[in-house]
Design a protein around this motif. Structure first.
Motif, PDB file in Angstrom:
ATOM      1  N   ASP A 173      -2.294  11.494 -20.090  1.00  0.00           N
ATOM      2  CA  ASP A 173      -2.326  12.955 -20.098  1.00  0.00           C
ATOM      3  C   ASP A 173      -3.019  13.527 -18.854  1.00  0.00           C
ATOM      4  OD1 ASP A 173      -0.982  13.224 -22.531  1.00  0.00           O
ATOM      5  OD2 ASP A 173      -2.843  12.890 -23.651  1.00  0.00           O
ATOM      6  N   GLY A 174      -3.850  12.712 -18.212  1.00  0.00           N
ATOM      7  CA  GLY A 174      -4.601  13.185 -17.051  1.00  0.00           C
ATOM      8  C   GLY A 174      -3.929  12.848 -15.737  1.00  0.00           C
ATOM      9  N   GLU A 175      -4.453  13.415 -14.669  1.00  0.00           N
ATOM     10  CA  GLU A 175      -3.922  13.157 -13.335  1.00  0.00           C
ATOM     11  C   GLU A 175      -4.401  11.796 -12.828  1.00  0.00           C
ATOM     12  OE1 GLU A 175      -3.601  16.249  -9.995  1.00  0.00           O
ATOM     13  OE2 GLU A 175      -5.363  15.052  -9.399  1.00  0.00           O
ATOM     14  N   ILE A 176      -3.524  11.088 -12.129  1.00  0.00           N
ATOM     15  CA  ILE A 176      -3.880   9.847 -11.449  1.00  0.00           C
ATOM     16  C   ILE A 176      -3.750  10.100  -9.949  1.00  0.00           C
ATOM     17  CG2 ILE A 176      -3.244   7.440 -11.016  1.00  0.00           C
ATOM     18  CD1 ILE A 176      -2.222   7.302 -13.902  1.00  0.00           C
ATOM     19  N   ARG A 177      -4.808   9.796  -9.229  1.00  0.00           N
ATOM     20  CA  ARG A 177      -4.837  10.013  -7.770  1.00  0.00           C
ATOM     21  C   ARG A 177      -4.791   8.659  -7.077  1.00  0.00           C
ATOM     22  NH1 ARG A 177      -7.300  14.162  -4.190  1.00  0.00           N
ATOM     23  NH2 ARG A 177      -7.818  13.101  -2.243  1.00  0.00           N
ATOM     24  N   ILE A 178      -3.868   8.531  -6.152  1.00  0.00           N
ATOM     25  CA  ILE A 178      -3.734   7.315  -5.349  1.00  0.00           C
ATOM     26  C   ILE A 178      -3.857   7.737  -3.891  1.00  0.00           C
ATOM     27  CG2 ILE A 178      -2.234   5.391  -4.688  1.00  0.00           C
ATOM     28  CD1 ILE A 178      -0.886   5.733  -7.478  1.00  0.00           C
ATOM     29  N   GLU A 179      -4.805   7.172  -3.201  1.00  0.00           N
ATOM     30  CA  GLU A 179      -5.049   7.530  -1.805  1.00  0.00           C
ATOM     31  C   GLU A 179      -4.010   6.886  -0.886  1.00  0.00           C
ATOM     32  OE1 GLU A 179      -7.397   9.665  -0.871  1.00  0.00           O
ATOM     33  OE2 GLU A 179      -8.226   9.820  -2.901  1.00  0.00           O
ATOM     34  N   GLU A 180      -3.730   7.535   0.219  1.00  0.00           N
ATOM     35  CA  GLU A 180      -2.879   6.925   1.237  1.00  0.00           C
ATOM     36  C   GLU A 180      -3.512   5.610   1.679  1.00  0.00           C
ATOM     37  OE1 GLU A 180      -1.304   7.765   5.773  1.00  0.00           O
ATOM     38  OE2 GLU A 180      -2.083   9.430   4.598  1.00  0.00           O
ATOM     39  N   ARG A 193       0.818  -1.209   0.000  1.00  0.00           N
ATOM     40  CA  ARG A 193       0.000   0.000   0.000  1.00  0.00           C
ATOM     41  C   ARG A 193       0.854   1.261   0.000  1.00  0.00           C
ATOM     42  NH1 ARG A 193      -2.690  -1.219   5.276  1.00  0.00           N
ATOM     43  NH2 ARG A 193      -0.717  -2.299   5.524  1.00  0.00           N
ATOM     44  N   ALA A 194       0.320   2.293  -0.636  1.00  0.00           N
ATOM     45  CA  ALA A 194       1.003   3.589  -0.705  1.00  0.00           C
ATOM     46  C   ALA A 194       0.992   4.247   0.671  1.00  0.00           C
ATOM     47  CB  ALA A 194       0.313   4.497  -1.717  1.00  0.00           C
ATOM     48  N   SER A 195       2.138   4.834   1.058  1.00  0.00           N
ATOM     49  CA  SER A 195       2.258   5.446   2.385  1.00  0.00           C
ATOM     50  C   SER A 195       1.716   6.868   2.434  1.00  0.00           C
ATOM     51  CB  SER A 195       3.721   5.451   2.828  1.00  0.00           C
ATOM     52  OG  SER A 195       4.468   6.294   1.986  1.00  0.00           O
ATOM     53  N   SER A 196       1.401   7.434   1.276  1.00  0.00           N
ATOM     54  CA  SER A 196       0.907   8.815   1.267  1.00  0.00           C
ATOM     55  C   SER A 196      -0.012   9.035   0.066  1.00  0.00           C
ATOM     56  CB  SER A 196       2.079   9.805   1.208  1.00  0.00           C
ATOM     57  OG  SER A 196       2.842   9.588   0.046  1.00  0.00           O
ATOM     58  N   LEU A 197      -0.775  10.107   0.128  1.00  0.00           N
ATOM     59  CA  LEU A 197      -1.618  10.516  -0.991  1.00  0.00           C
ATOM     60  C   LEU A 197      -0.733  10.950  -2.148  1.00  0.00           C
ATOM     61  CD1 LEU A 197      -4.327  11.503  -2.284  1.00  0.00           C
ATOM     62  CD2 LEU A 197      -3.886  13.688  -1.152  1.00  0.00           C
TER      63      LEU A 197
END
Length: 142
Positions: free
Chosen positions: A98-105, A32-36
């Motif tokens: 081309d767009g933003e990708i958001r990954i939650e913490e 898992r990602a540690s941050s946003l």
């Protein structure tokens, strides 16, 4: 030999900081990602895993991106985690869209398979041993 979910759970339940039983898959563990993260199009970022991974001398890891992220244009430099490594993993991500990708913490971003080695290993002694959080490159520049 690639370890199954039951073997992975037995191996890492007591060793891994940040362990979460719901991250166990049939032949891997979800990291898992540690941050946003808000990754702009064509942008490269580094992110660490929540999990602190301590590998025994007879176990190696193999890390790859979850396919969900590849389907939205995220590219990933995966690879081996040597026996004896201990620390947070730093993942290298590139948004090819081309767009933003958001990954939650705390969101699952990569998978790690565990392989049992035949024979002994002296263990990892490289520059990233004991990594805490996101770690940039530690190489000599020429």
């Amino acid at each position: 030999m690639l370890l199954s979910s039951s073997k992975i759970s037995l191996l890492i339940r007591e060793l891994m900081d940040g362990y979460d039983e719901s991250c166990i898959q049939p032949a891997s563990y979800d990291l898992r990602a540690s941050s946003l993260l808000k990754i702009k199009g064509k942008e490269h970022v580094l992110v660490s895993t929540i999990e602190w991974i301590p590998l025994p001398l007879d176990i190696a890891g193999m890390v790859w991106l979850r396919s969900t992220w590849a389907r939205v244009g995220l590219l990933f430099s995966g690879g081996w985690v040597d026996p004896g490594f201990s620390g947070n993993l730093t993942l290298s991500l590139f948004n090819g869209s081309d767009g933003e990708i958001r990954i939650e913490e705390g969101e699952r971003i990569a998978q790690m398979g565990f392989l049992r080695l035949e024979g002994g290993s002296e263990g990892y002694k490289g520059a990233y041993q004991g990594s805490m959080g996101r770690v940039g490159p530690r190489r000599e520049r020429t």
